[in-house]
Design an enzyme around this catalytic site. Structure first.
Site, mmCIF file in Angstrom:
data_model
loop_
_atom_site.group_PDB
_atom_site.id
_atom_site.type_symbol
_atom_site.label_atom_id
_atom_site.label_comp_id
_atom_site.label_asym_id
_atom_site.label_seq_id
_atom_site.Cartn_x
_atom_site.Cartn_y
_atom_site.Cartn_z
ATOM 1 N N GLU A 200 37.854 5.496 65.691
ATOM 2 C CA GLU A 200 38.703 6.603 64.605
ATOM 3 C C GLU A 200 37.897 7.689 64.516
ATOM 4 O O GLU A 200 37.738 8.029 63.201
ATOM 5 C CB GLU A 200 38.921 5.458 63.374
ATOM 6 C CG GLU A 200 39.632 4.135 63.525
ATOM 7 C CD GLU A 200 40.077 3.364 62.248
ATOM 8 O OE1 GLU A 200 39.595 3.866 61.277
ATOM 9 O OE2 GLU A 200 41.058 2.515 62.669
ATOM 10 N N GLU A 322 42.696 -2.301 67.749
ATOM 11 C CA GLU A 322 42.760 -2.922 66.148
ATOM 12 C C GLU A 322 44.325 -3.174 65.620
ATOM 13 O O GLU A 322 44.910 -1.857 65.664
ATOM 14 C CB GLU A 322 41.973 -2.048 65.296
ATOM 15 C CG GLU A 322 40.577 -1.907 65.247
ATOM 16 C CD GLU A 322 39.658 -1.303 64.452
ATOM 17 O OE1 GLU A 322 40.037 -1.100 63.364
ATOM 18 O OE2 GLU A 322 38.804 -0.597 64.671
HETATM 19 O O1 AHR Z 1 38.671 -3.572 60.969
HETATM 20 C C1 AHR Z 1 38.370 -2.804 59.644
HETATM 21 C C2 AHR Z 1 38.133 -1.371 59.850
HETATM 22 O O2 AHR Z 1 39.335 -0.742 60.206
HETATM 23 C C3 AHR Z 1 37.435 -0.843 61.169
HETATM 24 O O3 AHR Z 1 35.931 -0.491 61.031
HETATM 25 C C4 AHR Z 1 37.956 0.388 61.486
HETATM 26 O O4 AHR Z 1 38.112 1.007 62.533
HETATM 27 C C5 AHR Z 1 39.578 0.518 60.642
HETATM 28 O O5 AHR Z 1 39.557 1.452 59.830
#
Ligand code: AHR
Length: 518
Positions: A200, A322
């Site tokens: 991110e 994610e």
């Molecule tokens: O999964 C939780 C958080 O969500 C992670 O650390 C981040 O990459 C995302 O914003």
């Protein structure tokens, strides 16, 4: 009408599925093209994610070697490993997430008593004693039989630091990093294939612009190279958040493709303004989650279309590293630990999302559910020595026949699930053929009111037997607790009949069904 008011109706549907009696409803036709399979559903779509966040690592995976209350192997919980082995986890992402861009890997090697304690600034401000580091993570992966996916620190680390990490874990010869690894007890390198270049980077990983990050990526990925190992390295660029198509466009345009094996994408099915309870939710909240889950299809299509323009041969993978549901933390728990329960809503979300990935396996070749244990849409929850598996776990387990199977194109004319004047497709389906020629069809009915009578026409194949499993429960809010850990679990599905190339079934409301045809 609230979902909880539909218990009787849903019970009827469950009884239908178990073959107790039948209920008439309009028929839906699904066509599976068994003769048109060409792409393989990479098992890496079924990957998981483990961050130094709350009790994912500490208490979840790792209890330390001194803990005698929880059976463990070198500090790693045996119960969690055994449960996860049944999912055949193909890869595990670590150490973050946002944590990754604050993590300095050299803090986590060598004798544990000499490792420095740091503060986990992203997640709860707790002390991180670094007792779980590179050796422990790679030991965990070996115990699970999963490939490690290491997320490198770009935000606050250096090129040299990341290059050293690659040498430390991958280099078999003589050199300062490899020698240190050997001194720390590991003679053979691990040969880690998957490396994330930041996380991110548009947000917690550095608040960069796409153009700036593309240059940074070029720099880091030059040194994260196959030089240090025997097998080719797979570098994954920190990707877009949701529908930021400009981000993907710039990465695909500005990064030489010889430096890039994967581009990431993150999407959570979360209402950021008002996340709501994981277990006490209304139909409006359920419908909102489903809307966001279906949105994954549009996101994959949008990012894949851009990638197709720059990479028509589809050499670069879209890596959804994610994804999952994100709700309020459980009452009384640390808000920084993101501990949430997991209901049938999450099972439906998982089944739907995995079908989307399967159907786009031409481009989506890796994905990671967030997160494995005790955090967000977890497959396992622990409470001291106790452990339970969640409804999402069961979906992951039911879908294992799709791992590395050939995708069979499906067309579905789905009836709609309408709430408050808005409609979504109620059915999500994907199908595959495994090495033994068995065909597996996963079906999800997101509608919590209407069961669906379905006729599947499998073109180009004939069958003499059908077996099925179903995950459903009386209420969409149902979940497993430490006092009732098997309230939601898969059952045999007797509601399908096969006749040559035709399969007829009735799928209950709010359920996930996987059929195996031979
Ligand atoms: O999964 C939780 C958080 O969500 C992670 O650390 C981040 O990459 C995302 O914003």
């Amino acid at each position: 009408m609230q979902p909880s008011m539909n218990v009787a109706r849903r019970l009827v549907a469950v009884l239908c599925a178990l073959g107790t009696f039948s209920l008439a409803s309009a028929q839906t036709r699904i066509v599976v093209n068994a003769d048109l399979g060409k792409d393989t559903i990479s098992r890496h779509i079924y990957g998981h994610f483990s961050e130094h966040l709350g009790h994912c690592i500490y208490g979840g995976f790792f209890v330390g070697e001194a803990n005698s209350q929880v059976p463990h192997t070198r500090g790693i919980r045996n119960d969690v490993v055994q449960a996860l082995k049944r999912l055949h986890i193909p890869n595990l992402r670590w150490p973050g997430g946002c944590f990754a861009d604050t993590y300095h890997w050299k803090d986590g090697i060598g004798p544990r008593e000499k490792r420095p304690a740091i503060v986990n600034t992203w997640w709860g401000g707790v002390t991180e004693d670094n007792s779980f580091g590179t050796h422990e993570f790679l030991d965990l992966c070996e115990q699970l039989g999963a490939e490690p996916y290491i997320s490198g620190n770009v935000g606050s680390g250096t090129v040299q630091e990341l290059t050293d990490w690659v040498q430390y874990v991958n280099f078999g010869g003589t050199g300062p990093m490899a020698n240190q690894r050997k001194q720390n007890g590991r003679m053979e390198p691990w040969q880690v294939r998957y490396w994330g270049i930041g996380n991110e980077t548009w947000g917690c990983g550095g608040n960069m612009t796409a153009e700036y990050y593309a240059n940074i990526y070029r720099l880091y990925s030059t040194f994260v190279s196959s030089t240090w190992g025997k097998s080719p390295i797979f570098r994954i660029a920190s990707g877009a958040g949701g529908g930021d198509y400009h981000w993907t466009e710039v990465l695909m345009r500005d990064i030489p493709h010889g430096l890039l094996e994967g581009v990431a994408l993150h999407h959570y099915s979360a209402n950021w303004g008002k996340k709501g309870s994981a277990t006490r939710f209304s139909e409006a909240e359920y419908f909102d989650t489903m809307t966001r889950a279906w949105h994954m299809e549009e996101l994959v299509k949008g990012h894949a279309t851009i990638m197709d323009r720059y990479d028509p041969k589809k050499k670069i993978a879209l890596v959804v590293d994610e994804w999952g549901g994100w709700y309020d933390v459980e009452p009384g728990t640390n808000p920084g630990f993101l501990f949430q329960q997991n209901t049938m809503r999450d099972a439906v979300l998982a089944g739907l999302t995995l079908n989307i990935f399967n159907n786009r396996c031409d481009r989506v070749r890796m994905a990671n559910l967030a997160q494995t244990v005790n955090v967000l849409q977890a497959v396992v929850l622990t409470d001291e020595a106790r452990m339970l598996t969640t409804p999402t776990y069961h979906v992951m387990e039911m879908y294992t026949p799709h791992h590395d199977a050939v995708l069979l194109p499906v067309s579905v004319n789905s009836p709609e699930y309408t709430f408050d004047g808005t409609s979504l497709p109620s059915l999500s389906v994907s199908a595959s053929r495994d090495r033994s020629d068995a065909v597996h069809i996963s079906l999800v009915n997101i509608d919590i009111h209407a069961p669906r009578e379905i006729e599947v026409d499998v073109r180009g194949a004939r069958f003499t037997s059908v077996k099925g499993r179903i995950l459903t429960s009386a209420k969409i809010q149902d979940h497993n607790t430490f006092d009732d850990p098997e309230k939601v679990k898969p059952q045999e599905f007797k509601g399908a009949k096969v006749d040559g190339s035709r399969v007829r079934l009735e799928i209950p409301a709010g359920s996930v069904v996987v059929l195996s045809l031979k």
